[in-house]
Design an enzyme around this catalytic site. Structure first.
Site, PDB file in Angstrom:
ATOM      1  N   GLU A  32      28.086  35.852  33.440  1.00 51.79           N
ATOM      2  CA  GLU A  32      28.429  34.669  34.233  1.00 51.79           C
ATOM      3  C   GLU A  32      28.197  34.885  35.720  1.00 51.79           C
ATOM      4  O   GLU A  32      27.759  33.965  36.423  1.00 51.79           O
ATOM      5  CB  GLU A  32      29.874  34.244  33.963  1.00 51.79           C
ATOM      6  CG  GLU A  32      30.090  33.577  32.606  1.00 51.79           C
ATOM      7  CD  GLU A  32      30.367  34.547  31.472  1.00 51.79           C
ATOM      8  OE1 GLU A  32      30.292  35.783  31.707  1.00 51.79           O
ATOM      9  OE2 GLU A  32      30.665  34.091  30.354  1.00 51.79           O
ATOM     10  N   HIS A  43      41.983  30.948  26.290  1.00 52.46           N
ATOM     11  CA  HIS A  43      41.026  29.894  25.936  1.00 52.46           C
ATOM     12  C   HIS A  43      41.649  28.492  25.945  1.00 52.46           C
ATOM     13  O   HIS A  43      41.124  27.592  25.301  1.00 52.46           O
ATOM     14  CB  HIS A  43      40.450  30.124  24.527  1.00 52.46           C
ATOM     15  CG  HIS A  43      39.503  31.269  24.403  1.00 52.46           C
ATOM     16  ND1 HIS A  43      39.902  32.568  24.432  1.00 52.46           N
ATOM     17  CD2 HIS A  43      38.142  31.308  24.260  1.00 52.46           C
ATOM     18  CE1 HIS A  43      38.847  33.371  24.295  1.00 52.46           C
ATOM     19  NE2 HIS A  43      37.775  32.632  24.190  1.00 52.46           N
TER      20      HIS A  43
HETATM   21  C1  LIG Z   1      33.326  36.329  29.670  1.00 55.34           C
HETATM   22  C2  LIG Z   1      33.124  35.541  28.439  1.00 55.34           C
HETATM   23  N1  LIG Z   1      32.025  34.786  28.333  1.00 55.34           N
HETATM   24  C3  LIG Z   1      31.807  34.065  27.211  1.00 55.34           C
HETATM   25  C4  LIG Z   1      32.692  34.092  26.174  1.00 55.34           C
HETATM   26  C5  LIG Z   1      32.445  33.228  24.942  1.00 55.34           C
HETATM   27  N2  LIG Z   1      32.060  34.062  23.815  1.00 55.34           N
HETATM   28  C6  LIG Z   1      32.950  34.477  22.903  1.00 55.34           C
HETATM   29  S1  LIG Z   1      32.284  35.497  21.756  1.00 55.34           S
HETATM   30  C7  LIG Z   1      30.762  35.390  22.490  1.00 55.34           C
HETATM   31  C8  LIG Z   1      29.619  36.145  21.931  1.00 55.34           C
HETATM   32  C9  LIG Z   1      29.874  37.598  21.991  1.00 55.34           C
HETATM   33  O1  LIG Z   1      28.786  38.287  21.498  1.00 55.34           O
HETATM   34  P1  LIG Z   1      28.897  39.826  21.191  1.00 55.34           P
HETATM   35  O2  LIG Z   1      29.457  40.531  22.383  1.00 55.34           O
HETATM   36  O3  LIG Z   1      27.601  40.289  20.691  1.00 55.34           O
HETATM   37  O4  LIG Z   1      30.029  39.918  20.066  1.00 55.34           O
HETATM   38  P2  LIG Z   1      29.993  39.297  18.602  1.00 55.34           P
HETATM   39  O5  LIG Z   1      30.534  37.903  18.680  1.00 55.34           O
HETATM   40  O6  LIG Z   1      28.588  39.341  18.119  1.00 55.34           O
HETATM   41  O7  LIG Z   1      30.908  40.158  17.815  1.00 55.34           O
HETATM   42  C10 LIG Z   1      30.804  34.559  23.597  1.00 55.34           C
HETATM   43  C11 LIG Z   1      29.652  34.225  24.448  1.00 55.34           C
HETATM   44  C12 LIG Z   1      33.835  34.880  26.347  1.00 55.34           C
HETATM   45  N3  LIG Z   1      34.774  34.950  25.384  1.00 55.34           N
HETATM   46  N4  LIG Z   1      34.023  35.614  27.461  1.00 55.34           N
END
Ligand SMILES: Cc1ncc(C[n+]2csc(CCOP(=O)(O)OP(=O)(O)O)c2C)c(N)n1
Ligand SMILES: Cc1ncc(C[n+]2csc(CCOP(=O)(O)OP(=O)(O)O)c2C)c(N)n1
Ligand SMILES: [Mg+2]
Ligand SMILES: [Mg+2]
Lengths: 338, 327, 338, 327
Positions: A65, A134
């Site tokens: 971000e 959230h």
């Molecule tokens: C700082 C932040 N940005 C965006 C999100 C929204 N978000 C939640 S899970 C996710 C994807 C995460 O991907 P990854 O780190 O690969 O973990 P996975 O879900 O694949 O286990 C996002 C973008 C968040 N929770 N926190």
């Protein structure tokens, strides 16, 4: 004269339509953010845009971000007009420096020479058990920090018009949509989240409040989903002969202080309804606005129904205990009537 | 090897930067003696000078056009001047005058100049994402302009560094990241802050070229920057350049520098890159002693005129503080 | 009886003494931050600690606020009691997620099972031309966000006592010291920044306001450096026979609402003085507190003298135009007296 | 090669995780059909399940003690259970009950368990600095406990990743960073987010070992983790392990997964690591078919008991929402 068929849209479709129309009008407008492409935005604000405009203008980003909101700032300075999504407002802490020390201040620091026309869209609000990280609204916090306009629509109509205004504005605008007003199929149904929206582009001015229901007995000042709750409460109150005026601020910065003061001068009573944390925020500012502008017109001390000063709990009975509701608003209004 | 003309131009840039900053340094203490009061005098607030780091600014900016974007840090003057910022407007901003770049609203850490697409930030590493954004805009607009992001070695441990390099690499943007490794972040030495010796090695984490310029030498910097700038311009994506440079002065003016040894300070003075470069240009016949002297004189005159402009300019109307919050 | 010699200390020395005494008392206490070691903290809050306790307990950090403030949170959960410095509060945007989504919420999310006893120290305030990114106070913003205690001392005595309370508190505490109250040799001299401080450890309770000057005619509520300005203004007002009570909140969370209300019940008039941005912040909350607790006791609408809603300009005349001053406070008080 | 006992234990962990999550998945949709309403049913809110990623949790946590700290993400159940979290308290928290870990205040993304020094965070990458802090505390307290930080490949582009690895490396802390590369961050594939193919290569930016486990294989994971854990325990500093793992389900329950091809989903199902591992243990004689069946039964009983506990537990008093803001 032909019968006009009023086209109904959900708020999320109203927003994505506004963005699409502005992207068609102005090639400098583009969209960036996590899952804004194929997914269409987790809350649907960018639905259909990728198909229409392609991946150069609707860009999925890494989870960075600070990086991509900062990139929006730089792109804006160099002539683009980015719309950038912070998926949930609760994530502001990972990128607040870009939002607030850069996006919001550069115009001022430059003595007006540099413009930063960025729209940051972000989802606010709880009520569906998404927990402490959230579910927040936080608009009061952003409104405290000068340099950004803050838009918080409550209806599909306002959402479209305010989005077009935000994109055309030469200033940074934080556009905060409540998940509960989007009309999403997977959220608790909200009849007010679907409403007539003109097809052609139009603007709703940023900084103008709107009387969503006229009344003579008290003024309920609020924003976003709480407008819906206040309207419900006003219906209940009307059964008891209490006519509440519901003033939807629509924007917090600039704050339409005149509209607040005028309404209270008419009704002589103020109730603020605020889903944000109670203290040091919006409710206190609205009350103070009335103290400064209509002290002698008050028939009772202004009151507030707010989220309390606690993090958002996950468990449903706990969260519902905290949230302002139709019943709490009506009860507070009755008490205010004495 | 840069042309003789370029060498002379780099020399000229370095010395006008040096003279400008030496003059600001003197003026900074006006009104602040005998008792130092940071709020007093014609130039209040913090003052970060870049003496010793001129080679980086001169060597990199020699490759740039005014339409290229540059983002700098809390220590921005050398880069601003080398990229072509109007010295008068810069001086006036530092004096907080109406005629300054930001009508006195920005100050020395917040210089914004549309004429040279220059910006800087007092928040460590947070100017880097802005540079990525400039380059993104250039790509979208079909311009072959590029963005250069200057930052200190201290900034390379901040999250914004990582995010910026990844984004620029991922999107193949025309950004040149220039790390000015002056070995110190205020009082914290690099080896107490950075897990590896050279930040240029971090380029591998983004699959981009990482170049170490081990000397504070304008020629070597010019060469490394030339390649990186050319790559960026032709759409080849970002690069990371690290220069081992010198911070000759305190972190800010008034810094007692108790954390630095006398030996270090003496050594730095001795190896002042500006003097060394000038000697070399004269020794190799690129510059005559007379030309060098003339260059100093010319720079002196430019600096004096800028300072005179700043001093004689009016202060902004106090109530104008309320303007320019919104466009 | 021996004559008691009152020991004078600057606020910065009072703070570093408090930290040193707690570090001696409790081996779990340690200090982390940028330039807290040899440099002693840019504003002297950790002066002398490295020499006394060594680099294991007084740790200079890289410029990685998210990293090391987050590390403080983890260390606290695992049994330490970190004091961690965010050099200027203006930098909060690079690490706010750790401060607010983690430090401030984990205790609540854990249902009270996990404690996070971190003290974050940070410098606030302007007035010396450090520009938009190094001059803010922002306490109102932090106070809006539940889960942290917010301490904002105005005197050397309070600074020491509040620091000891903060370190012993099992909750996260944000300890905000104004550069102008520290008694630093390189800042504009401030006689109130040096004052008697007992040598032995003592506590000042977090959440208790303090009457810094008693008065009968109006109540001036404020914090930090503005307490000094209010006291100066009260001197001026006294010459005209106006006796202002100056209430120093000392903490914003918990907010001592009772003290505010009690004082206004006595004086019937309220003036809030606030160096933070005007809207959606502390001034509105204090006024609302009085509206809620002493509406019928008011002889005039409460007023506020605040920093306006603009980023902090660099140039001295501009910044001074914005800052609340002795003169502005006295003028507002006179106007309030009618 | 892990001992047969360890292999059986990893198998047992994997299947109790799988069964627990399958059960939660079913219950999640209770009250949400026919019209899906995220706020309805006994388990409201977002629900991120880890089916397919059990090998990582089982392989790494096999090396840990309850006094080792573990930080996880929005997708935390597999790690929480493998590290020894009480399944009943976990289930009750997911049901928002008074008997849950956080008396219903935390929920599935905010699980905190002092008994196993476990914590997680719904903010991407922001659990990583906490892990650094745990390890810092252990060093200061003279304990040879370590901290393990789990995170997704999406998190590796966030600034907190960079700062955490640099700090841990600089201070030689006992942290094992485990990147679960399931190829997706919600709908964004890794190659649209990360400038290089393997995050393990980023270890070089911090001068620490980076290990790639290219298969979603508990044995390979166990081996890589064993080395990293041992290094951390003996004071040898942090390591970064990257595992190419699989997200068998949607990002969260209710995710239509329009961004994934049918082929990919079919392939994933086919190569389900839990089934493959079980087959292998049976084929190599580590486990008999009967033992395997018994393990499933036992896990089933445990899960049923946990769910029964959660269902029958009381909800928290609504007004208790106001408690626990401050200690
Ligand atoms: C700082 C932040 N940005 C965006 C999100 C929204 N978000 C939640 S899970 C996710 C994807 C995460 O991907 P990854 O780190 O690969 O973990 P996975 O879900 O694949 O286990 C996002 C973008 C968040 N929770 N926190
Ligand atoms: C996010 C942030 N943290 C801390 C500071 C305070 N600060 C200003 S300059 C500086 C040191 C910067 O070191 P480096 O990046 O090496 O640049 P140099 O000063 O050496 O040019 C620090 C810590 C800041 N401005 N921003
Ligand atoms: Mg440096
Ligand atoms: Mg992933």
């Amino acid at each position: 004269m032909a019968v006009e068929t009023k086209r109904l849209l959900t708020t999320s479709k109203a927003i994505s339509e506004a963005i699409a129309q502005e992207m068609e009008r102005d090639p400098r407008v583009f969209v960036m953010g996590e899952d804004v492409g194929v997914y269409g935005g987790i809350f649907g604000a960018t639905e259909g845009l990728l198909a229409k405009f392609g991946p150069e203008r609707v860009m999925d980003t890494p989870i960075s971000e600070t990086g991509f909101i900062g990139a929006a700032v730089g792109a804006a300075i160099s002539g683009m007009r980015p719309i950038v999504e912070l998926m949930f407002v609760d994530f502001f802490g990972v990128c607040m420096d870009q939002i607030y020390n850069h996006m919001a201040k550069i115009h001022y620091e430059s003595g007006g020479h540099v413009k930063v026309p960025v729209v940051v869209t972000t989802a606010i609000g709880g009520g569906y058990s998404d927990g402490a990280q959230h579910s927040q609204t936080l608009y009061g916090m952003f409104a405290h920090l000068p340099g950004m306009k803050i838009v918080v629509p409550s209806s599909p109509y306002d959402a479209k018009g305010l989005m077009i205004s935000a994109i055309r504005d030469d200033n940074p605008v934080l556009y905060m949509f409540h998940k509960g007003i989007m009309g999403l199929g997977w959220m608790t149904p909200n009849p007010r989240a679907t409403a007539p929206v003109p097809e052609e582009p139009y603007t709703v001015p940023i900084g103008k409040a709107d009387v969503k229901r006229e009344g003579r007995d008290l003024t309920i000042v609020t924003v976003s989903l709480m407008v819906h709750r206040a309207l419900d409460a006003a219906d209940d109150l009307a059964k008891d002969g209490i006519e509440a005026e519901v003033l939807d601020l629509r924007s917090l910065v600039p704050l339409d202080r005149e509209a607040i003061v005028e309404s209270v001068k008419k009704t002589h009573r103020l109730l603020v309804v605020d889903e944000d944390y109670r203290s040091f925020g919006t409710s206190g500012e609205v009350i103070t606005t009335v103290i400064e502008g209509a002290f002698d017109h008050l028939d009772a001390p202004p009151a507030r129904v707010t989220y309390p000063d606690v993090p958002i709990p996950y468990s449903r009975p706990l969260e519902q205990f905290c949230l302002p509701s139709r019943e709490k608003i009506a009860a507070a209004a009755r008490q205010l009537m004495g | 090897m840069p042309s003789n003309e370029t060498l002379r131009e780099m020399h000229r840039q370095m010395l006008r930067i040096r003279l400008f900053e030496e003059t600001i340094q003197q003026i900074y203490f006006e009104g602040k003696t005998p008792a130092f009061d940071i709020a007093a005098g014609p130039v209040p607030g913090e003052m970060h000078l870049a003496a010793g780091q001129e080679p980086v600014a001169a060597g990199v900016c020699a490759h740039l056009r005014p339409t290229d974007a540059v983002t700098a840090t809390h220590r921005p003057h050398h880069v601003a001047l080398a990229h072509g910022m109007d010295m008068k407007k810069l001086a006036a901003e530092i004096f907080g005058k109406e005629t300054g770049l930001g009508h006195g609203k920005g100050g020395h850490m917040h210089l914004f100049d549309p004429a040279t697409n220059f910006g800087c930030s007092g928040i460590i590493a947070e100017g880097m994402p802005t540079a990525v954004g400039h380059a993104l805009a250039f790509k979208k607009l079909g311009r072959d302009d590029i963005a250069v992001s200057f930052f200190g070695e201290g900034a390379a441990n901040q999250g914004a560094f990582h995010e910026s390099l990844n984004l620029a690499a991922l999107w193949k943007l025309g950004v040149v990241f220039v790390c000015e490794d002056n070995a110190w972040a205020i009082s914290v030495p690099k080896d107490k802050a950075t897990a590896i010796p050279n930040n240029s090695d971090r380029a591998a984490a983004y699959g981009i070229p990482g170049v170490l310029v081990a000397d504070n030498d304008p020629v070597a910097i010019h060469e490394a920057a030339g390649e990186a700038v050319a790559r960026a311009r032709r759409g080849g994506g970002p690069s990371l350049i690290e220069v081992k440079t010198d911070r000759l002065l305190g972190h800010f003016e008034g810094d007692p520098q108790l954390y630095r040894s006398k030996e270090e300070l003496a050594l730095l003075k001795e190896r002042d890159a500006l003097r060394a470069f000038e000697r070399r240009l004269i020794d190799t016949g690129v510059l005559t002693a007379a030309e060098a002297e003339a260059a100093w004189k010319q720079a002196r005159a430019e600096v004096d005129a800028a300072i005179e402009f700043a001093r004689s300019s009016p202060s902004p109307e106090p109530a104008s503080a309320l303007q320019h919050v919104f466009a």
